[in-house]
Scaffold this active site. Sequence first.
Site, PDB file in Angstrom:
ATOM      1  N   ARG A 105      35.485  45.340  37.352  1.00 42.20           N
ATOM      2  CA  ARG A 105      35.910  45.009  35.994  1.00 42.20           C
ATOM      3  C   ARG A 105      34.862  44.152  35.312  1.00 42.20           C
ATOM      4  NH1 ARG A 105      41.634  42.057  35.089  1.00 42.20           N
ATOM      5  NH2 ARG A 105      40.543  40.382  36.162  1.00 42.20           N
ATOM      6  N   THR A 109      34.302  42.452  28.942  1.00 40.63           N
ATOM      7  CA  THR A 109      35.110  43.452  28.229  1.00 40.63           C
ATOM      8  C   THR A 109      36.378  43.842  28.975  1.00 40.63           C
ATOM      9  OG1 THR A 109      33.983  45.324  29.282  1.00 40.63           O
ATOM     10  CG2 THR A 109      32.989  44.412  27.291  1.00 40.63           C
ATOM     11  N   ASP A 201      43.799  36.295  42.985  1.00 36.38           N
ATOM     12  CA  ASP A 201      42.983  37.492  43.172  1.00 36.38           C
ATOM     13  C   ASP A 201      43.281  38.068  44.556  1.00 36.38           C
ATOM     14  OD1 ASP A 201      40.541  38.997  44.164  1.00 36.38           O
ATOM     15  OD2 ASP A 201      40.029  38.721  42.050  1.00 36.38           O
ATOM     16  N   ASP A 204      40.184  38.481  46.925  1.00 35.23           N
ATOM     17  CA  ASP A 204      39.684  37.207  47.441  1.00 35.23           C
ATOM     18  C   ASP A 204      40.618  36.649  48.503  1.00 35.23           C
ATOM     19  OD1 ASP A 204      37.412  37.212  45.906  1.00 35.23           O
ATOM     20  OD2 ASP A 204      38.233  35.915  44.335  1.00 35.23           O
TER      21      ASP A 204
END
Length: 210
Positions: A105, A109, A201, A204
């Site tokens: 990602r 944006t 996340d 992670d």
Amino acid sequence: MSEHVTVVDHPLVQHKLTQMRVKDTPTADFRRLLREIAHLLAYEVMRDLPLEQTRIETPMEPMTAPQIEGKKLVLVSILRAGNGLLDGVLDLVPQARVGHIGLYRDPETLVAVEYYLKVPSDIEDRLVIVVDPMLATANSASAALTRLKEVGARNLKFLCLLAAPEGIETLSREHPDVPIFTASIDDRLDDHGYIRPGLGDAGDRMFGTR
């Protein structure tokens, strides 16, 4: 909310999800819990697999018994976090073919950028279950589904651990033919595209990285 979204609210799923949300849950426990939840979610996402009758012989006598009909599944993991769900589903259907699609990602944006794609050549003949723990903006999920359709996939389902309402809305609009299965629809996305309250996340926390 879209009628083709299934929330798997089984008590075991919800209990294990709560443990995963806790910020101090160790990496090893997080991975184990994700794998265990994947087992439970897999039951639901594969509930309507077609069966055919086959002749077998038990230790007692011959019989006709059901087995999964036709060509088996393809499981496609959206790298890297999708591998946590993939491993759990593979525990139940080890004969499934496996594909991978790599997307990251763009931090500015939030648009998904593809860097890897490898799937079975006969993907058009198989049910394709795409796995990724987090359906946040749905940019990655939508891009993955678009690419899989481009290479021939015709029968797709999307399996995730958590979903944001915004992600469900986007994926349902861009891929209305793809049913979504999740353990929870959380409250919202924040300004950085993270699910709130979420669990951080997933990649992670699964791999112990930051």
